[in-house]
Design a protein around this motif. Structure first.
Motif, PDB file in Angstrom:
ATOM      1  N   TYR A  32       0.877  -1.167   0.000  1.00 57.43           N
ATOM      2  CA  TYR A  32       0.000   0.000   0.000  1.00 57.43           C
ATOM      3  C   TYR A  32       0.917   1.220   0.000  1.00 57.43           C
ATOM      4  O   TYR A  32       1.795   1.322   0.840  1.00 57.43           O
ATOM      5  CB  TYR A  32      -0.886   0.019   1.237  1.00 57.43           C
ATOM      6  CG  TYR A  32      -1.830  -1.147   1.351  1.00 57.43           C
ATOM      7  CD1 TYR A  32      -1.737  -2.045   2.408  1.00 57.43           C
ATOM      8  CD2 TYR A  32      -2.833  -1.358   0.414  1.00 57.43           C
ATOM      9  CE1 TYR A  32      -2.617  -3.112   2.526  1.00 57.43           C
ATOM     10  CE2 TYR A  32      -3.714  -2.421   0.527  1.00 57.43           C
ATOM     11  CZ  TYR A  32      -3.602  -3.294   1.583  1.00 57.43           C
ATOM     12  OH  TYR A  32      -4.468  -4.347   1.698  1.00 57.43           O
ATOM     13  N   LEU A  33       0.721   2.129  -0.918  1.00 60.74           N
ATOM     14  CA  LEU A  33       1.647   3.240  -1.116  1.00 60.74           C
ATOM     15  C   LEU A  33       0.937   4.576  -0.989  1.00 60.74           C
ATOM     16  O   LEU A  33      -0.205   4.726  -1.444  1.00 60.74           O
ATOM     17  CB  LEU A  33       2.307   3.138  -2.494  1.00 60.74           C
ATOM     18  CG  LEU A  33       3.224   1.924  -2.672  1.00 60.74           C
ATOM     19  CD1 LEU A  33       3.478   1.656  -4.141  1.00 60.74           C
ATOM     20  CD2 LEU A  33       4.537   2.131  -1.938  1.00 60.74           C
ATOM     21  N   PHE A  34       1.622   5.534  -0.408  1.00 59.31           N
ATOM     22  CA  PHE A  34       1.029   6.833  -0.128  1.00 59.31           C
ATOM     23  C   PHE A  34       2.046   7.933  -0.417  1.00 59.31           C
ATOM     24  O   PHE A  34       3.247   7.745  -0.270  1.00 59.31           O
ATOM     25  CB  PHE A  34       0.634   6.941   1.350  1.00 59.31           C
ATOM     26  CG  PHE A  34      -0.297   5.864   1.824  1.00 59.31           C
ATOM     27  CD1 PHE A  34       0.183   4.607   2.171  1.00 59.31           C
ATOM     28  CD2 PHE A  34      -1.651   6.111   1.942  1.00 59.31           C
ATOM     29  CE1 PHE A  34      -0.671   3.614   2.611  1.00 59.31           C
ATOM     30  CE2 PHE A  34      -2.517   5.124   2.392  1.00 59.31           C
ATOM     31  CZ  PHE A  34      -2.033   3.879   2.721  1.00 59.31           C
ATOM     32  N   TRP A  35       1.542   9.078  -0.787  1.00 57.89           N
ATOM     33  CA  TRP A  35       2.308  10.312  -0.800  1.00 57.89           C
ATOM     34  C   TRP A  35       1.587  11.336   0.074  1.00 57.89           C
ATOM     35  O   TRP A  35       0.395  11.564  -0.084  1.00 57.89           O
ATOM     36  CB  TRP A  35       2.443  10.892  -2.211  1.00 57.89           C
ATOM     37  CG  TRP A  35       3.595  10.346  -2.997  1.00 57.89           C
ATOM     38  CD1 TRP A  35       3.556   9.381  -3.958  1.00 57.89           C
ATOM     39  CD2 TRP A  35       4.973  10.751  -2.900  1.00 57.89           C
ATOM     40  NE1 TRP A  35       4.819   9.161  -4.469  1.00 57.89           N
ATOM     41  CE2 TRP A  35       5.703   9.983  -3.837  1.00 57.89           C
ATOM     42  CE3 TRP A  35       5.649  11.689  -2.122  1.00 57.89           C
ATOM     43  CZ2 TRP A  35       7.083  10.128  -4.013  1.00 57.89           C
ATOM     44  CZ3 TRP A  35       7.006  11.826  -2.292  1.00 57.89           C
ATOM     45  CH2 TRP A  35       7.710  11.058  -3.227  1.00 57.89           C
ATOM     46  N   TYR A  36       2.382  11.935   0.992  1.00 60.72           N
ATOM     47  CA  TYR A  36       1.885  12.995   1.847  1.00 60.72           C
ATOM     48  C   TYR A  36       2.683  14.265   1.569  1.00 60.72           C
ATOM     49  O   TYR A  36       3.858  14.220   1.194  1.00 60.72           O
ATOM     50  CB  TYR A  36       2.069  12.635   3.320  1.00 60.72           C
ATOM     51  CG  TYR A  36       1.066  11.669   3.896  1.00 60.72           C
ATOM     52  CD1 TYR A  36       1.249  10.289   3.772  1.00 60.72           C
ATOM     53  CD2 TYR A  36      -0.048  12.123   4.590  1.00 60.72           C
ATOM     54  CE1 TYR A  36       0.329   9.404   4.319  1.00 60.72           C
ATOM     55  CE2 TYR A  36      -0.967  11.238   5.154  1.00 60.72           C
ATOM     56  CZ  TYR A  36      -0.765   9.891   5.013  1.00 60.72           C
ATOM     57  OH  TYR A  36      -1.677   9.015   5.562  1.00 60.72           O
ATOM     58  N   VAL A  37       2.038  15.419   1.851  1.00 60.03           N
ATOM     59  CA  VAL A  37       2.709  16.703   1.741  1.00 60.03           C
ATOM     60  C   VAL A  37       2.625  17.410   3.088  1.00 60.03           C
ATOM     61  O   VAL A  37       1.616  17.315   3.792  1.00 60.03           O
ATOM     62  CB  VAL A  37       2.101  17.577   0.623  1.00 60.03           C
ATOM     63  CG1 VAL A  37       0.628  17.881   0.896  1.00 60.03           C
ATOM     64  CG2 VAL A  37       2.881  18.865   0.450  1.00 60.03           C
ATOM     65  N   GLN A  38       3.714  18.100   3.436  1.00 59.62           N
ATOM     66  CA  GLN A  38       3.757  18.853   4.686  1.00 59.62           C
ATOM     67  C   GLN A  38       4.175  20.283   4.387  1.00 59.62           C
ATOM     68  O   GLN A  38       5.339  20.530   4.036  1.00 59.62           O
ATOM     69  CB  GLN A  38       4.734  18.214   5.671  1.00 59.62           C
ATOM     70  CG  GLN A  38       4.757  18.885   7.032  1.00 59.62           C
ATOM     71  CD  GLN A  38       5.758  18.233   7.979  1.00 59.62           C
ATOM     72  OE1 GLN A  38       6.806  17.776   7.562  1.00 59.62           O
ATOM     73  NE2 GLN A  38       5.425  18.188   9.265  1.00 59.62           N
ATOM     74  N   SER A  39       3.243  21.201   4.531  1.00 53.88           N
ATOM     75  CA  SER A  39       3.581  22.614   4.380  1.00 53.88           C
ATOM     76  C   SER A  39       4.293  23.083   5.641  1.00 53.88           C
ATOM     77  O   SER A  39       4.135  22.475   6.708  1.00 53.88           O
ATOM     78  CB  SER A  39       2.308  23.427   4.142  1.00 53.88           C
ATOM     79  OG  SER A  39       1.697  23.023   2.937  1.00 53.88           O
ATOM     80  N   PRO A  40       5.068  24.153   5.550  1.00 57.52           N
ATOM     81  CA  PRO A  40       5.855  24.610   6.706  1.00 57.52           C
ATOM     82  C   PRO A  40       5.010  24.783   7.963  1.00 57.52           C
ATOM     83  O   PRO A  40       3.969  25.443   7.942  1.00 57.52           O
ATOM     84  CB  PRO A  40       6.416  25.942   6.212  1.00 57.52           C
ATOM     85  CG  PRO A  40       6.503  25.799   4.730  1.00 57.52           C
ATOM     86  CD  PRO A  40       5.315  24.960   4.346  1.00 57.52           C
ATOM     87  N   GLY A  41       5.446  24.167   9.044  1.00 56.53           N
ATOM     88  CA  GLY A  41       4.765  24.298  10.324  1.00 56.53           C
ATOM     89  C   GLY A  41       3.469  23.542  10.445  1.00 56.53           C
ATOM     90  O   GLY A  41       2.754  23.709  11.437  1.00 56.53           O
ATOM     91  N   GLN A  42       3.186  22.690   9.475  1.00 56.87           N
ATOM     92  CA  GLN A  42       1.909  21.965   9.474  1.00 56.87           C
ATOM     93  C   GLN A  42       2.097  20.461   9.625  1.00 56.87           C
ATOM     94  O   GLN A  42       3.219  19.953   9.524  1.00 56.87           O
ATOM     95  CB  GLN A  42       1.155  22.249   8.163  1.00 56.87           C
ATOM     96  CG  GLN A  42       0.906  23.713   7.901  1.00 56.87           C
ATOM     97  CD  GLN A  42       0.017  24.337   8.954  1.00 56.87           C
ATOM     98  OE1 GLN A  42      -1.000  23.770   9.354  1.00 56.87           O
ATOM     99  NE2 GLN A  42       0.399  25.516   9.427  1.00 56.87           N
ATOM    100  N   GLY A  43       0.985  19.775   9.827  1.00 60.29           N
ATOM    101  CA  GLY A  43       1.013  18.318   9.812  1.00 60.29           C
ATOM    102  C   GLY A  43       1.026  17.803   8.390  1.00 60.29           C
ATOM    103  O   GLY A  43       1.173  18.568   7.439  1.00 60.29           O
ATOM    104  N   LEU A  44       0.874  16.509   8.234  1.00 60.09           N
ATOM    105  CA  LEU A  44       0.918  15.890   6.916  1.00 60.09           C
ATOM    106  C   LEU A  44      -0.473  15.759   6.331  1.00 60.09           C
ATOM    107  O   LEU A  44      -1.425  15.393   7.026  1.00 60.09           O
ATOM    108  CB  LEU A  44       1.553  14.497   7.007  1.00 60.09           C
ATOM    109  CG  LEU A  44       3.073  14.417   6.969  1.00 60.09           C
ATOM    110  CD1 LEU A  44       3.698  15.026   8.200  1.00 60.09           C
ATOM    111  CD2 LEU A  44       3.523  12.975   6.779  1.00 60.09           C
ATOM    112  N   GLN A  45      -0.567  16.023   5.039  1.00 64.74           N
ATOM    113  CA  GLN A  45      -1.833  15.896   4.319  1.00 64.74           C
ATOM    114  C   GLN A  45      -1.661  14.856   3.217  1.00 64.74           C
ATOM    115  O   GLN A  45      -0.680  14.886   2.475  1.00 64.74           O
ATOM    116  CB  GLN A  45      -2.234  17.245   3.718  1.00 64.74           C
ATOM    117  CG  GLN A  45      -3.539  17.206   2.929  1.00 64.74           C
ATOM    118  CD  GLN A  45      -3.855  18.520   2.254  1.00 64.74           C
ATOM    119  OE1 GLN A  45      -2.977  19.360   2.028  1.00 64.74           O
ATOM    120  NE2 GLN A  45      -5.119  18.730   1.924  1.00 64.74           N
ATOM    121  N   LEU A  46      -2.630  13.975   3.086  1.00 67.42           N
ATOM    122  CA  LEU A  46      -2.550  12.939   2.062  1.00 67.42           C
ATOM    123  C   LEU A  46      -2.759  13.531   0.680  1.00 67.42           C
ATOM    124  O   LEU A  46      -3.729  14.249   0.438  1.00 67.42           O
ATOM    125  CB  LEU A  46      -3.611  11.876   2.318  1.00 67.42           C
ATOM    126  CG  LEU A  46      -3.611  10.704   1.338  1.00 67.42           C
ATOM    127  CD1 LEU A  46      -2.387   9.818   1.574  1.00 67.42           C
ATOM    128  CD2 LEU A  46      -4.881   9.876   1.473  1.00 67.42           C
TER     129      LEU A  46
END
Lengths: 113, 115
Positions: A32-46
């Motif tokens: 199962y594969l995922f990509w998350y993004v983390q903007s500065p100072g934030q948590g991770l978003q799928l």
């Protein structure tokens, strides 16, 4: 043991240029594969995920990723990068027998005008 | 809307103090996780819980403990904080669906500095 490699620590692209972020995994079965993004100072978003079926998956914000079993890769792509895409990107693999994720070390994206 | 909240965005503590990091999710998820994030190391799993009062060690549990008395709340405890525990701490949750692997939902993180 499962592992995820993101070979690029940092990438710089011009706004409007195309983007590809690399991800390689080590896992015995179909992962199962995922990509998350983390903007500065934030948590991770799928951004997107792959479980099975079509190997090209579409995500939010215009991102897509392609699962290539022969290369053990799940690279993230975007045809035209926007300044707001500057962030840290994490690839992750989930194991079938539990709920544990294994994350790559991340790729930091800088977008220049 | 899915929500995971963490009690503090920034926290400064002294060496030897007992530190509590709180995480609450409002999605009725069974699974909850604590990670620490350090530059060049990505996210590393400290502990996770798949049910109330249940816990499992992750990859780096040393120096940490956890508590899950209610389904929605998962606490990370640093019994005696040390400078090498200065880090960003991320909480996440996911539902339990038999035979199906679910994505994790993340909180905004707590940046802990131990002086």
């Amino acid at each position: 043991a499962q592992s995820v490699t993101q070979p690029d620590i940092h990438i710089t692209v011009s706004e409007g240029a195309s983007l590809e972020l690399r991800c390689n995994y080590s896992y015995g079965a179909t992962p199962y594969l995922f990509w998350y993004v983390q903007s500065p100072g934030q948590g991770l978003q799928l951004l997107l995920k792959y479980f099975s079926g079509d190997t090209l998956v579409q995500g939010i914000k215009g991102f897509e990723a392609e699962f290539k079993r022969s290369q053990s890769s799940f690279n993230l792509r975007k045809p035209s990068v926007h300044w707001s895409d500057a962030a840290e990107y994490f690839c992750a693999v989930g194991e079938h027998t539990g709920n544990q994720f294994y994350f790559g070390t991340g790729t930091s994206l800088t977008v220049i005008p | 809307d899915v929500k995971v909240t963490q009690s503090s965005r920034y926290l400064v503590k002294r060496t030897g103090e007992k530190v509590f990091l709180e995480c609450v999710q409002d999605m009725d998820h069974e699974n909850m996780f604590w990670y620490r994030q350090d530059p060049g190391l990505g996210l590393r799993l400290i502990y996770f819980s798949y049910d109330v009062k249940m816990k499992e060690k992750g990859d780096i549990p040393e120096g940490y403990s956890v508590s899950r008395e209610k389904k929605e709340r998962f606490s990370l405890i640093l019994e005696s904080a040390s400078t090498n525990q200065t880090s960003m701490y991320l909480c996440a949750s996911s539902p339990e669906t038999s035979g199906y692997f679910n994505e994790q939902f993340f909180g905004p993180g707590t940046r802990l500095t131990v002086l």
